[in-house]
Scaffold this motif. Sequence first.
Motif, mmCIF file in Angstrom:
data_model
loop_
_atom_site.group_PDB
_atom_site.id
_atom_site.type_symbol
_atom_site.label_atom_id
_atom_site.label_comp_id
_atom_site.label_asym_id
_atom_site.label_seq_id
_atom_site.Cartn_x
_atom_site.Cartn_y
_atom_site.Cartn_z
ATOM 1 N N VAL A 163 0.595 -0.200 2.460
ATOM 2 C CA VAL A 163 -0.196 -0.366 3.696
ATOM 3 C C VAL A 163 -0.702 -1.755 3.619
ATOM 4 C CG1 VAL A 163 -2.425 0.400 4.650
ATOM 5 C CG2 VAL A 163 -1.030 2.139 3.113
ATOM 6 N N ASP A 164 -0.074 -2.327 4.983
ATOM 7 C CA ASP A 164 -0.487 -3.754 5.358
ATOM 8 C C ASP A 164 -2.021 -3.658 5.986
ATOM 9 O OD1 ASP A 164 1.748 -4.725 4.413
ATOM 10 O OD2 ASP A 164 2.570 -4.311 6.386
ATOM 11 N N VAL A 165 -3.068 -4.026 5.392
ATOM 12 C CA VAL A 165 -4.306 -4.040 5.944
ATOM 13 C C VAL A 165 -4.766 -5.246 6.826
ATOM 14 C CG1 VAL A 165 -6.748 -4.299 5.240
ATOM 15 C CG2 VAL A 165 -5.280 -3.305 3.599
ATOM 16 N N GLN A 166 -4.910 -4.659 8.024
ATOM 17 C CA GLN A 166 -5.222 -5.523 9.249
ATOM 18 C C GLN A 166 -6.563 -5.784 9.727
ATOM 19 O OE1 GLN A 166 -2.616 -4.183 12.113
ATOM 20 N NE2 GLN A 166 -0.607 -4.598 11.107
ATOM 21 N N PHE A 167 -7.192 -6.613 10.109
ATOM 22 C CA PHE A 167 -8.595 -6.734 10.373
ATOM 23 C C PHE A 167 -8.904 -7.491 12.009
ATOM 24 C CE2 PHE A 167 -7.897 -7.549 5.868
ATOM 25 C CZ PHE A 167 -8.506 -6.671 5.227
ATOM 26 N N ALA A 168 -9.813 -6.744 12.316
ATOM 27 C CA ALA A 168 -10.345 -7.346 13.912
ATOM 28 C C ALA A 168 -11.163 -8.566 13.687
ATOM 29 C CB ALA A 168 -11.129 -6.196 14.661
ATOM 30 N N ALA A 169 -10.883 -9.673 14.582
ATOM 31 C CA ALA A 169 -11.795 -10.712 14.569
ATOM 32 C C ALA A 169 -13.176 -10.424 14.533
ATOM 33 C CB ALA A 169 -11.290 -11.462 15.649
ATOM 34 N N GLY A 170 -14.103 -11.198 13.804
ATOM 35 C CA GLY A 170 -15.426 -11.206 13.666
ATOM 36 C C GLY A 170 -15.878 -9.936 12.610
ATOM 37 N N ALA A 171 -15.018 -9.581 11.795
ATOM 38 C CA ALA A 171 -15.300 -8.424 10.786
ATOM 39 C C ALA A 171 -15.435 -8.900 9.359
ATOM 40 C CB ALA A 171 -14.210 -7.450 10.958
ATOM 41 N N GLN A 195 -0.326 1.046 -2.293
ATOM 42 C CA GLN A 195 -0.748 -0.200 -2.516
ATOM 43 C C GLN A 195 -1.258 -0.899 -1.215
ATOM 44 O OE1 GLN A 195 3.046 -2.327 -3.823
ATOM 45 N NE2 GLN A 195 2.521 -1.504 -6.085
ATOM 46 N N TYR A 196 -2.370 -1.347 -1.384
ATOM 47 C CA TYR A 196 -3.100 -1.923 -0.043
ATOM 48 C C TYR A 196 -2.554 -3.669 -0.006
ATOM 49 C CZ TYR A 196 -5.231 2.504 0.807
ATOM 50 O OH TYR A 196 -5.162 3.876 1.019
ATOM 51 N N ARG A 197 -2.029 -4.179 0.918
ATOM 52 C CA ARG A 197 -1.820 -5.403 0.832
ATOM 53 C C ARG A 197 -2.488 -6.358 2.006
ATOM 54 N NH1 ARG A 197 3.491 -6.971 -0.775
ATOM 55 N NH2 ARG A 197 3.564 -8.216 1.209
ATOM 56 N N LEU A 198 -3.161 -7.278 1.276
ATOM 57 C CA LEU A 198 -4.162 -8.316 2.307
ATOM 58 C C LEU A 198 -4.049 -9.626 2.099
ATOM 59 C CD1 LEU A 198 -7.830 -7.620 1.576
ATOM 60 C CD2 LEU A 198 -5.982 -6.731 -0.063
ATOM 61 N N GLU A 199 -4.041 -10.332 3.196
ATOM 62 C CA GLU A 199 -3.824 -11.842 2.936
ATOM 63 C C GLU A 199 -5.247 -12.532 2.885
ATOM 64 O OE1 GLU A 199 -1.462 -15.539 5.011
ATOM 65 O OE2 GLU A 199 -1.089 -13.591 5.675
ATOM 66 N N ALA A 200 -5.311 -13.595 2.018
ATOM 67 C CA ALA A 200 -6.609 -14.165 1.916
ATOM 68 C C ALA A 200 -6.472 -15.529 1.249
ATOM 69 C CB ALA A 200 -7.712 -13.418 0.809
ATOM 70 N N LYS A 201 -7.596 -16.548 1.261
ATOM 71 C CA LYS A 201 -7.609 -17.692 0.879
ATOM 72 C C LYS A 201 -8.263 -17.844 -0.233
ATOM 73 C CE LYS A 201 -6.426 -20.763 3.280
ATOM 74 N NZ LYS A 201 -5.142 -21.436 3.598
ATOM 75 N N ALA A 202 -7.868 -19.008 -1.229
ATOM 76 C CA ALA A 202 -8.526 -19.301 -2.517
ATOM 77 C C ALA A 202 -9.957 -19.636 -1.963
ATOM 78 C CB ALA A 202 -7.916 -20.440 -2.858
ATOM 79 N N GLY A 203 -10.924 -19.113 -3.026
ATOM 80 C CA GLY A 203 -12.262 -19.296 -2.782
ATOM 81 C C GLY A 203 -13.058 -18.330 -1.928
ATOM 82 N N GLN A 204 -12.118 -17.403 -1.292
ATOM 83 C CA GLN A 204 -12.951 -16.228 -0.722
ATOM 84 C C GLN A 204 -13.413 -15.282 -1.553
ATOM 85 O OE1 GLN A 204 -10.118 -15.205 2.229
ATOM 86 N NE2 GLN A 204 -11.282 -16.174 3.971
ATOM 87 N N THR A 205 -14.328 -14.620 -1.483
ATOM 88 C CA THR A 205 -14.610 -13.462 -2.489
ATOM 89 C C THR A 205 -14.042 -12.043 -1.932
ATOM 90 O OG1 THR A 205 -16.546 -14.741 -3.098
ATOM 91 C CG2 THR A 205 -16.391 -12.240 -3.564
ATOM 92 N N LEU A 206 -13.289 -11.472 -2.545
ATOM 93 C CA LEU A 206 -12.713 -10.127 -2.573
ATOM 94 C C LEU A 206 -13.520 -9.264 -3.164
ATOM 95 C CD1 LEU A 206 -10.741 -7.935 -1.448
ATOM 96 C CD2 LEU A 206 -9.425 -8.657 -3.328
ATOM 97 N N SER A 207 -14.034 -8.037 -2.353
ATOM 98 C CA SER A 207 -14.676 -6.777 -2.975
ATOM 99 C C SER A 207 -13.746 -5.744 -2.632
ATOM 100 C CB SER A 207 -16.105 -6.871 -2.742
ATOM 101 O OG SER A 207 -16.707 -8.114 -2.904
#
Length: 342
Positions: free
Chosen positions: A30-38, A54-66
């Motif tokens: 599952v490619d996880v997509q997000f709306a702007a401002g979320a 499997q859930y796939r999401l793109e993120a940047k170093a330094g961000q906190t994933l929960s």
Amino acid sequence: MKNALVAAIAAMILAATGVPGATAKGVRQVDVQFAAGAASASFKGSVKGDRSAQYRLEAKAGQTLSVSLRARNASANFNVLAPGSDTAMFIGQVSGSDFSGVLPVDGVYVVDVHLVRAAARRNEGADFAIDFRIDAGQGGSAGPDGSPAMPPVPQPDFADSYGGGPDFWAVMGLVAGDTLKLRAEPSAQAQTILQLGEGAVVRNLGCRPIDGARWCRVQLTGDADAAGWVDGRHLREAAAPAGPQDARVADTLYHATGQIPCSFKGNDSVRACDFGVVRSGKGVATVDVTLPDGFKRTLHVSHGQVTTSAGTVTTRRDGDDTLVTVDDAETFVLPDALVDGG
């Protein structure tokens, strides 16, 4: 384009869609997509046997994933894998159903939801809900060589960690009259959920070493809510529980339903209570009793020992019955045939 995507990820709130992708056999992607401002996202799904999601999401170093997983089947877990890595940076079977961490590198992170091996071999299934949240950060920390630092990877010390080993354990080697405490966490100071008697059979959800002791996560067969941690010294490999565990009352989880004698201090009008029982082998059962006010009292029976999650229990025998009193205010009569079947 790239900057717009990064901005959207940093500001996300809600999962828009899950797009299944072509993956290896048995894996739903599952490619996880997000709306702007979320800032968060929620999905519902299911896994069965050795199939995973499997859930796939793109993120940047330094961000906190929960990430938080909720499933009635305690055998459902998730791992978190960093971009391009085959080694999990978080292992749910070891660390629980909630993860929160600062991400070490840019890229696509994979959250793999699956059943532990013992449950997969039994071809169990699990419906689940999973929540994601990404909070903006200030950039990742670097390792000694200048590369992004990775969180420590938990390592198993026992061959049966992470759901390996036998499918079932039996409680063995207790001192006469003693019980094995099922605890909410792998610690002798953790809350006691219920107590298991000699010979009780439980599902194996995996073991791990903590402070020189071996703790095992187990579940009462037939009761998804009765899962916790026990001292592994008192567990021995066991066969699957025999008995009527597969014969259930239609459209219920119970092996039998009906009414049992009951009484309540200050209320002489009640003489019988509705019940449902899940049997986990001879002498081991979970009995749900509906009280006059609609509250459901759950009694865990293990070879003569009776416990409940809230309340002090006393028992006495009367012929082929066990009289169970909770907080000196509620009394229930449990016939041996109710617990053992037949």
